[in-house]
Structures are given as structure tokens and as C-alpha cells.
Enzyme design. Sequence first.
Site, PDB file in Angstrom:
ATOM      1  N   HIS A 127       0.646  -1.227  -0.055  1.00  0.00           N
ATOM      2  CA  HIS A 127       0.123   0.002   0.222  1.00  0.00           C
ATOM      3  C   HIS A 127       0.802   1.228   0.032  1.00  0.00           C
ATOM      4  CE1 HIS A 127      -3.649  -2.058   0.396  1.00  0.00           C
ATOM      5  NE2 HIS A 127      -3.562  -2.627   1.556  1.00  0.00           N
ATOM      6  N   ASP A 164      -3.292 -10.310  -2.444  1.00  0.00           N
ATOM      7  CA  ASP A 164      -3.826  -9.879  -1.095  1.00  0.00           C
ATOM      8  C   ASP A 164      -5.455  -9.625  -1.438  1.00  0.00           C
ATOM      9  OD1 ASP A 164      -2.557  -8.595   1.615  1.00  0.00           O
ATOM     10  OD2 ASP A 164      -4.558  -7.495   0.771  1.00  0.00           O
ATOM     11  N   ASP A 245      -5.146 -12.618   3.548  1.00  0.00           N
ATOM     12  CA  ASP A 245      -6.229 -12.124   4.131  1.00  0.00           C
ATOM     13  C   ASP A 245      -7.621 -12.476   3.039  1.00  0.00           C
ATOM     14  OD1 ASP A 245      -5.218 -10.334   2.249  1.00  0.00           O
ATOM     15  OD2 ASP A 245      -5.208  -8.627   3.755  1.00  0.00           O
TER      16      ASP A 245
END
Length: 308
Positions: A127, A164, A245
Site C-alpha cells: 500500500h 492480497d 487475507d
Amino acid sequence: METLYITHPACHLHEMGTWHPESPHRLDAINDQLLASGLESYLHPQQARSATRDDVLRVHTPEHLNYLHANLPQQGHFSVDPDTLMNPYTLDAAYHAAGAGLDAVDALLQEGERRQAFCAVRPPGHHATRDRAMGFCFFNNIAIAAAYALEKYALKRVLIIDFDVHHGNGTEDIFADDERVLMCSFFQHPFFPGSYQQPQPKNMVNIPVEAYCKADHVLERFETLCIPRIAAFQPELVFFSAGFDAHSEDDMGQLSLLEADYAALTRMVMQTCASSAHGRVISMLEGGYDLSSLGRSVVAHIRAMSGV
């Protein structure tokens, strides 16, 4: 041939509060599952070096780096944003997390003794944009490693796979329209960081999927949209931005992947790149916050990556 397993004790010292899901226990959970599975005996452990300022500046601005150093607390925490905090050890951990990727690149491309590497590091990175820390991330580890490989080894084609549950907005920000990099990813949308936009850069293959989308549909879309692009691109080196995740047991998102799905995705990419990348793949930990499913998924991913 053993798979290189790179980590560093500094990665345990960065913490953002006992309430925070991105905790040092994540690395402990991975290690516990590696021991329980017997996979540890197939790994070659190595402590990561610390990346240098110049390494980080390949992808980040001086202002970004200076801001983090200026606000590193001597005790307690400094909040970059409500979810992204520094403690006194954060930047040491971040430099070593980035350095793990550099070690992996050198091991695969210079030394030639390894073909696969997994970097069990934190804080995560995908990120972090050129000029901003966000989403638990400070330095963009995968981008730093890819930029290093492109510069030092004069590679012409590098592939980044990001699985992700969140869009790797930072990596896209850094490499958008760089024809030397192909980035393929799926992610839950709409969801944090809300950065998916159209039209997407030509070197990006983004697959936004709705919450509660079934895993077989996600893999089918990846195979249909990404695999032909990867095959045509013929990457010389493969990177996985490995966030776990999207697992069905992880409350961070609402997708339904299982360990077998991560293994299938990994094998799909490895088989497609076998002739061009010669098995050279570097995987760097991103998300994954349910400790049990994180550890199990990492084991499945490494097994598929290394063919064990």
C-alpha cells in the site's frame, strides 16, 4: 534445491498496539506451521540485510523518507494515519523487510544457488505509494526489490502477482505504465483502499471481485484474464505480493479462498513462467491476519512454489 527463507528479528520489534491485527504474532504463526508441517527442513534460513536509503529512494521520494525519520518516536507510537503507526523500531524493521527482497534478488540472479525465496517480513509494503505510508505499510518492499532487480541486473521483464484481499495501490502507483513490469492482481472491491480506477494502466491487469465471491470464480477469472498476458510477457523474474487475507477464515475481508486455492494459483503462475523465468520466484509477505489460516496458507504457497 532448498527454498531460501529470509527474515530478521527486527521484524518482530515493530508493533502498532496490542489491538492491531498486523502484529508480530503473524511471524510466529508462520514459523509454528512450518515446524508442524515438516517444511522447515526444506528451507534455507537467512537473516535479511538492511536496505540502504538509496535502495528505498529507487521507488520513494526523499520527502516521504524524511517525513518518516522526522516522526519516528523515541517511545510510544506516532500515527501516520489511524491504522498505520510507528514505534521506535518501525523503521529498522522496514529497512530489513525491504532488504530481504534485495537479498532474495541477489541469491537468485547473482549467486544462482537458489530458485525460490520466501521473505517472512513485516511491516508489509504494497500500500505504500511513492510519497505516502498507509494501510500498515511504510516502504513498498516488493517495488524496492523489483526496481533493484531491474537496475542491477538489467532485466527487461519482471512480473508481480498480488493476491492480497486489498488492492496493491502503492505498487501500481510506482510501476504504472512501466513497460518492464507486468502486475496482475485480484482484490475485493469496493474495499480499502478504494483505489481501483478505470482505465487501468496498460501494464496492469486488475481483477476486482465482489465480497463473498467464490474462490473457484476468482481463480477462473485470474486464469482467463492474467495467464494469457503473463504467457505473452515472458517474465524473467516473478514476484508474489503474498497476502493471505482473502482466506475464508480471515475476517479482514469477505472472500473465501482456502490453502488449496493459494497453492493452485501459485502452481498456475509457476507453470506459465517456467521457460522464461527458469523457476526464479520471490514471494514477500503482505497481509493475512487470522493466525491459523495464515500459517497454513504460507505452507501451501511455499510447497507449491518450490515443488516440495
